[in-house]
Design an enzyme around this catalytic site. Structure first.
Site, mmCIF file in Angstrom:
data_model
loop_
_atom_site.group_PDB
_atom_site.id
_atom_site.type_symbol
_atom_site.label_atom_id
_atom_site.label_comp_id
_atom_site.label_asym_id
_atom_site.label_seq_id
_atom_site.Cartn_x
_atom_site.Cartn_y
_atom_site.Cartn_z
ATOM 1 N N MET A 169 -7.133 9.192 9.872
ATOM 2 C CA MET A 169 -7.751 9.758 8.667
ATOM 3 C C MET A 169 -8.662 10.938 9.028
ATOM 4 S SD MET A 169 -8.691 6.181 6.757
ATOM 5 C CE MET A 169 -9.061 5.270 8.240
ATOM 6 N N LYS B 71 -2.568 4.242 -4.046
ATOM 7 C CA LYS B 71 -2.982 5.368 -4.863
ATOM 8 C C LYS B 71 -2.028 5.537 -6.043
ATOM 9 C CE LYS B 71 -4.801 9.771 -3.435
ATOM 10 N NZ LYS B 71 -4.754 10.766 -2.369
ATOM 11 N N ASP C 63 0.828 -1.209 0.000
ATOM 12 C CA ASP C 63 0.000 0.000 0.000
ATOM 13 C C ASP C 63 0.861 1.257 0.000
ATOM 14 O OD1 ASP C 63 -2.396 -1.245 -0.032
ATOM 15 O OD2 ASP C 63 -2.786 -1.071 2.115
HETATM 16 C C1 LIG Z 1 -6.049 3.767 6.149
HETATM 17 S S1 LIG Z 1 -5.501 4.241 7.746
HETATM 18 C C2 LIG Z 1 -4.378 2.932 8.046
HETATM 19 C C3 LIG Z 1 -4.055 2.763 9.502
HETATM 20 C C4 LIG Z 1 -3.037 1.659 9.751
HETATM 21 N N1 LIG Z 1 -3.607 0.370 9.467
HETATM 22 C C5 LIG Z 1 -2.504 1.701 11.165
HETATM 23 O O1 LIG Z 1 -2.717 0.741 11.912
HETATM 24 O O2 LIG Z 1 -1.855 2.669 11.509
HETATM 25 C C6 LIG Z 1 -4.446 5.595 7.326
HETATM 26 C C7 LIG Z 1 -4.285 6.574 8.461
HETATM 27 O O3 LIG Z 1 -3.380 6.103 9.443
HETATM 28 C C8 LIG Z 1 -2.678 7.186 10.029
HETATM 29 N N2 LIG Z 1 -1.246 6.989 9.789
HETATM 30 C C9 LIG Z 1 -0.657 5.911 9.257
HETATM 31 N N3 LIG Z 1 0.684 6.041 9.235
HETATM 32 C C10 LIG Z 1 0.947 7.261 9.773
HETATM 33 C C11 LIG Z 1 2.145 7.997 10.025
HETATM 34 N N4 LIG Z 1 3.353 7.495 9.735
HETATM 35 N N5 LIG Z 1 2.024 9.227 10.576
HETATM 36 C C12 LIG Z 1 0.822 9.744 10.882
HETATM 37 N N6 LIG Z 1 -0.333 9.096 10.671
HETATM 38 C C13 LIG Z 1 -0.278 7.871 10.125
HETATM 39 C C14 LIG Z 1 -3.209 8.448 9.361
HETATM 40 O O4 LIG Z 1 -4.277 8.942 10.145
HETATM 41 C C15 LIG Z 1 -3.697 7.912 8.050
HETATM 42 O O5 LIG Z 1 -4.673 8.768 7.470
#
Ligand SMILES: C[S@@+](CC[C@H](N)C(=O)[O-])C[C@H]1O[C@@H](n2cnc3c(N)ncnc32)[C@H](O)[C@@H]1O
Length: 268
Positions: free
Chosen positions: A179, A65, A43
């Protein structure tokens, strides 16, 4: 009986959490699987240093994306995983954070189960844990927060956020929003309406655990305006609650410390 390493048998899909970005946060199992995978389907949230750990001969398939904001639709990803499992021995489905936390890993696992494909789930450090640790924000603290809630700010087609506002507006609980960047203004307004003080400390952790991590500290009332000035759409995690006030003291990761943009935030 399940063996410890199903990769020695044929056609297993490993749904693997890559964590929030720092490759040192990968589990040992995730690291090992990346080394032996025949194909890795990944992803957009998977960081470049983690992709660099995949041997050069391994097939990589990007399922995130692409240009002009199109995605590989989820049904296509599901079908692809089944197809790959029928021709390959070890398929790694690599997802940001933890696959079972707002990661659609559950949907993929259900599809694989329904199609008789063997799978394993390898947990990853979810961004709530990774970003809070690297921003110096303990999600719970005996004096400040006796619980934590994870919610998503994402809605389909700009529908109203359908969350349990009376429970979420609890000053003694930390709220973590995945998100949530585009819905933050609505979220902030609702929480204040339901009684969470407007001066509750609030943080946005951007590119958490990565070398370019940025932590913005403000209040529930002011964070939407602060975030609206930022360009681009980097991964952003929101943390709302009294514990955020500790970031100034505990920020061990950012070379220049958290960016405190509202000086009403004080640790008790
Ligand atoms: C589709 S969700 C996936 C979440 C993922 N499965 C997890 O456990 O962190 C995507 C969201 O995770 C958060 N996110 C993931 N990686 C991040 C990072 N390195 N820094 C900040 N937010 C992050 C953000 O809010 C982003 O919009």
């Amino acid at each position: 009986m399940r063996t410890q390493d199903n990769a020695s048998r044929t056609g297993c899909v490993y749904i693997v959490g890559a964590g929030p970005g720092d490759p040192d946060l990968l589990t040992i199992k995730a690291r090992r699987l990346l080394g032996i995978a025949d194909v890795v389907v990944f992803d957009k949230l998977v960081s470049v240093p983690i992709l660099d750990l995949i041997p050069s001969g391994t097939t990589r398939i990007f399922a995130g994306k692409v240009a002009r904001h199109h995605y590989m639709p989820q049904p296509d990803i599901n079908k692809l995983l089944v197809q790959l499992a029928r021709s390959q021995r070890c398929v790694v489905r690599l997802k940001g954070g933890d696959p079972f936390v707002f990661g659609r890993g559950g949907e993929e696992a259900v599809y694989l189960a329904e199609h008789g494909v063997r799978f394993e789930v390898v947990p990853g450090v979810t961004s709530a844990s990774g970003c809070s640790a690297y921003a110096g924000i303990p999600l719970t603290h005996r004096d400040l927060a006796h619980g934590v809630r994870y919610v998503t700010g994402h809605t389909r087609d700009n529908e109203p956020l359908d969350l349990d506002w009376p429970r979420l507006a609890d000053p003694a609980t930390t709220l973590v929003v995945y998100m949530g960047r585009t819905s933050l203004a609505r979220l902030s307004e609702r929480l204040i309406t339901y009684g969470l003080p407007a001066d509750t400390p609030a943080a946005a952790v951007i590119n958490g655990t990565r070398p370019d991590q940025q932590t913005l500290i403000a209040t529930l009332a002011t964070l939407p305006a602060v975030l609206s000035t930022l360009d681009g759409a980097p991964p952003t995690l929101l943390i709302i609650g009294r514990v955020v006030a500790l970031a100034g003291t505990l920020d061990w990761f950012s070379p220049k410390g958290a960016d405190v943009v509202c000086d009403t935030v004080q640790a008790d």
